[in-house]
Design a protein around this motif. Structure first.
Motif, short mmCIF file in Angstrom:
data_model
loop_
_atom_site.label_atom_id
_atom_site.label_comp_id
_atom_site.label_asym_id
_atom_site.label_seq_id
_atom_site.Cartn_x
_atom_site.Cartn_y
_atom_site.Cartn_z
N GLY A 34 0.80 -1.22 0.00
CA GLY A 34 0.00 0.00 0.00
C GLY A 34 0.83 1.27 0.00
N ARG A 35 2.07 1.18 -0.50
CA ARG A 35 2.97 2.35 -0.50
C ARG A 35 3.34 2.80 -1.92
NH1 ARG A 35 5.65 -0.74 3.93
NH2 ARG A 35 7.08 -1.50 2.33
N PHE A 36 2.59 2.38 -2.91
CA PHE A 36 2.91 2.71 -4.30
C PHE A 36 1.61 2.78 -5.09
CE2 PHE A 36 3.29 1.12 -8.62
CZ PHE A 36 4.28 1.89 -9.15
N PRO A 37 1.49 3.76 -6.02
CA PRO A 37 2.42 4.84 -6.33
C PRO A 37 2.05 6.11 -5.57
CG PRO A 37 0.76 4.74 -8.03
CD PRO A 37 0.40 3.67 -7.02
N MET A 38 3.03 6.97 -5.37
CA MET A 38 2.80 8.26 -4.71
C MET A 38 2.89 9.37 -5.75
SD MET A 38 2.31 7.84 -1.40
CE MET A 38 3.09 8.96 -0.24
N SER A 39 2.04 10.38 -5.59
CA SER A 39 2.08 11.54 -6.49
C SER A 39 1.63 12.77 -5.72
CB SER A 39 1.15 11.33 -7.69
OG SER A 39 -0.21 11.47 -7.30
N TRP A 40 1.75 13.92 -6.35
CA TRP A 40 1.35 15.17 -5.69
C TRP A 40 -0.13 15.16 -5.30
CZ3 TRP A 40 2.08 19.15 -2.86
CH2 TRP A 40 3.27 19.88 -2.87
N GLU A 41 -0.95 14.46 -6.07
CA GLU A 41 -2.39 14.49 -5.79
C GLU A 41 -2.71 13.96 -4.39
OE1 GLU A 41 -4.34 16.17 -7.51
OE2 GLU A 41 -3.28 16.32 -9.42
N ALA A 42 -1.88 13.03 -3.89
CA ALA A 42 -2.11 12.47 -2.55
C ALA A 42 -1.92 13.53 -1.46
CB ALA A 42 -1.18 11.29 -2.31
N PHE A 43 -1.16 14.58 -1.79
CA PHE A 43 -0.84 15.62 -0.81
C PHE A 43 -1.65 16.89 -1.03
CE2 PHE A 43 2.79 12.87 -1.37
CZ PHE A 43 3.15 12.56 -0.07
N TYR A 44 -2.45 16.92 -2.10
CA TYR A 44 -3.13 18.17 -2.43
C TYR A 44 -4.08 18.66 -1.33
CZ TYR A 44 -5.57 21.86 -4.85
OH TYR A 44 -6.11 23.08 -5.18
N PRO A 45 -4.86 17.78 -0.67
CA PRO A 45 -5.72 18.31 0.41
C PRO A 45 -4.91 19.00 1.50
CG PRO A 45 -6.39 16.09 -0.20
CD PRO A 45 -5.10 16.35 -0.92
N HIS A 46 -3.73 18.47 1.81
CA HIS A 46 -2.89 19.08 2.85
C HIS A 46 -2.31 20.41 2.37
CE1 HIS A 46 -3.26 15.24 4.88
NE2 HIS A 46 -2.84 14.64 3.80
N LEU A 47 -1.92 20.46 1.09
CA LEU A 47 -1.41 21.71 0.51
C LEU A 47 -2.52 22.76 0.47
CD1 LEU A 47 0.67 23.46 -1.03
CD2 LEU A 47 -0.15 22.36 -3.14
N GLN A 48 -3.70 22.34 0.02
CA GLN A 48 -4.81 23.28 -0.08
C GLN A 48 -5.16 23.84 1.29
OE1 GLN A 48 -8.55 21.72 -1.70
NE2 GLN A 48 -8.76 23.55 -2.95
N HIS A 49 -5.08 22.99 2.31
CA HIS A 49 -5.33 23.45 3.68
C HIS A 49 -4.33 24.55 4.07
CE1 HIS A 49 -6.25 23.32 7.96
NE2 HIS A 49 -4.95 23.17 8.20
N GLN A 50 -3.06 24.32 3.75
CA GLN A 50 -2.03 25.32 4.07
C GLN A 50 -2.31 26.64 3.34
OE1 GLN A 50 0.55 25.16 6.25
NE2 GLN A 50 -0.23 23.17 6.87
N LEU A 51 -2.78 26.54 2.12
CA LEU A 51 -3.05 27.75 1.34
C LEU A 51 -4.30 28.47 1.84
CD1 LEU A 51 -2.23 26.36 -2.22
CD2 LEU A 51 -0.90 28.04 -0.93
N MET A 52 -5.24 27.72 2.41
CA MET A 52 -6.47 28.33 2.91
C MET A 52 -6.26 29.04 4.24
SD MET A 52 -8.85 27.87 0.67
CE MET A 52 -7.48 28.23 -0.44
N ILE A 53 -5.37 28.52 5.09
CA ILE A 53 -5.22 29.11 6.42
C ILE A 53 -4.22 30.25 6.44
CG2 ILE A 53 -5.88 26.96 7.57
CD1 ILE A 53 -2.90 26.53 8.22
N ARG A 54 -3.55 30.50 5.31
CA ARG A 54 -2.58 31.59 5.24
C ARG A 54 -3.09 32.70 4.31
NH1 ARG A 54 0.91 27.25 6.20
NH2 ARG A 54 2.69 27.76 7.53
#
Length: 412
Positions: free
Chosen positions: A248-268
């Motif tokens: 369950g560790r493959f494949p990784m891409s930016w899309e897996a992190f997008y909710p976390h990135l979007q959160h950072q962009l929303m709170i700043r």
């Protein structure tokens, strides 16, 4: 132990493919080396993206392909522009005290123009950077500005020459490797091998055995299967990827992190985003505005992309945002003073002998296991491991969160 002739490589292995295997074999053949040391990016890479699989899996690929010692390139260099990336990698190899030569791939395959040009660039650093800024002010991308600055400053010299396009990605990296060697006054001998049959960014496959890592990642993402990459990777790479997929560790891409990135962009607010490392020229407003409507990482990138900024530059900027990496934090890491330690990811029996020698020759502390007292630079590597784990689904995520502290170097 008798001193081994040792070649150093700078790698990402995302994933390790037949072209990488060719590079490794040619490096040993052309240098006459008996051992190979690779300094490898961790979970996040120079293009500002997460690796397809974690650094431990890629370390296993490297060891099984024949690399003897795998060292981690600290995050503060791994996800940086060509100059900082190259300096961090070369300084790491230099500090071991056991590496005789540095072998890297390039589009030109000719070292004769790189070394003298690199020395000229080192001697004219301030002038060169000013020339780059002047070209950037016209609205062109950084690689184009870099090439024009080289031509403007050095084309009039009697011995000036280049072999191929100086703006090609591996040629730029090669120049920066040579510049790092000059700055460090290193005795490592630079050697370059021409890339074969697939360009760095080439997405289409035109050969039966060689394809770029970019093309292979595209296949795995689009097909959701490893069958399509079988002809282009060693069997050992395929085995590792299969194991990672089953775990369950493959494949990784930016899309897996997008909710976390979007959160950072929303709170700043844009003013806070302006403090992010490398955030310049009002990009914070464009990014903040676009994040509210972009439903995916790809959509966000397409919304903020312009001719001025390369895809990789913007990806790195968003990665720094995901990390909350401000200019102040980056300065506190001490990256401008060079690597602060050498972290071992894995080794073979020959690599174990190299590590024994390094106890006497290495100029930096060698880390095999994370201890309580940590250098600020290492904190970013540990943070990278935890953030990378966020891309996994439960229960894999929780297990991987502590791996940076629990995982010992891999032994082949």
């Amino acid at each position: 132990m008798k001193c081994l002739r040792t070649v150093g490589l700078v790698v990402e292995y995302n994933p390790l493919h037949n072209g990488h295997k060719y590079h490794y074999e040619q490096a040993k053949r052309q240098t006459g080396a008996s051992a190979a040391v690779a300094v490898m990016s961790g979970h996040f890479l120079q293009r500002g993206e997460p690796a397809l699989v974690n650094k431990w899996a890629r370390t296993e690929m490297a060891l099984r392909a024949g690399i003897d010692l795998v060292l981690e390139l600290p995050f503060v260099y791994a996800a940086q522009n060509a100059e900082q990336f190259a300096y961090g990698a070369v300084a790491t190899l230099h500090a071991t005290g056991v590496v005789d030569s540095l072998c890297f791939g390039s589009e030109s395959g000719d070292i004769s123009w790189m070394t003298p040009l690199a020395k000229s660039l080192v001697n004219e650093t301030a002038l060169f950077q000013r020339e780059i800024r002047q070209h950037l002010a016209t609205g062109i991308s950084y690689p184009a500005a870099y090439g024009r600055a080289v031509e403007a400053l050095f084309s009039a010299l009697p011995d000036f020459k280049t072999a191929g396009n100086v703006t090609e990605p591996n040629n730029i990296l090669g120049l920066n490797y040579c510049m790092a060697l000059a700055r460090l006054q290193s005795s490592m001998k630079p050697i370059t091998i021409q890339r074969q049959k697939a360009g760095y960014h080439q997405e289409e496959i035109t050969d039966a055995r060689i394809a770029s890592a970019t093309a292979l990642r595209k296949i795995t993402m689009e097909e959701g299967s490893l069958d399509g990459i079988k002809p282009y990777v060693p069997a050992s790479t395929l085995d590792v990827l299969q194991e990672e997929k089953q775990s369950g560790r493959f494949p990784m891409s930016w899309e897996a992190f997008y909710p976390h990135l979007q959160h950072q962009l929303m709170i700043r607010q844009p003013g806070e985003l302006a403090e992010i490392y490398e955030m310049t020229e009002g990009l914070e407003h464009r990014i903040h505005r676009s994040a509210r409507t972009a439903g995916s990482f790809r959509a966000l990138m397409e919304a903020i992309k312009t001719k001025r900024y390369t895809w990789n530059r913007l990806q790195r900027l968003l990665l720094y945002t995901l990390f909350g990496l401000t200019r102040e934090k980056m300065i506190r890491s001490g990256f401008r003073q060079g690597p602060a330690y050498i972290r071992v990811l894995g080794f073979s029996e020959t690599g174990r002998e190299l590590l024994k020698t390094m106890k006497d020759t290495c100029a930096l502390p060698i880390i095999s296991k994370v201890k309580k007292e940590k250098h600020p630079m290492l904190e970013f590597d540990l943070q990278a491991g935890a953030i990378y784990a966020l891309g996994y689904t439960a229960p894999v995520r929780q297990k991987e969160m502590q791996r940076e502290y629990e995982q010992s170097p891999l032994r082949l």
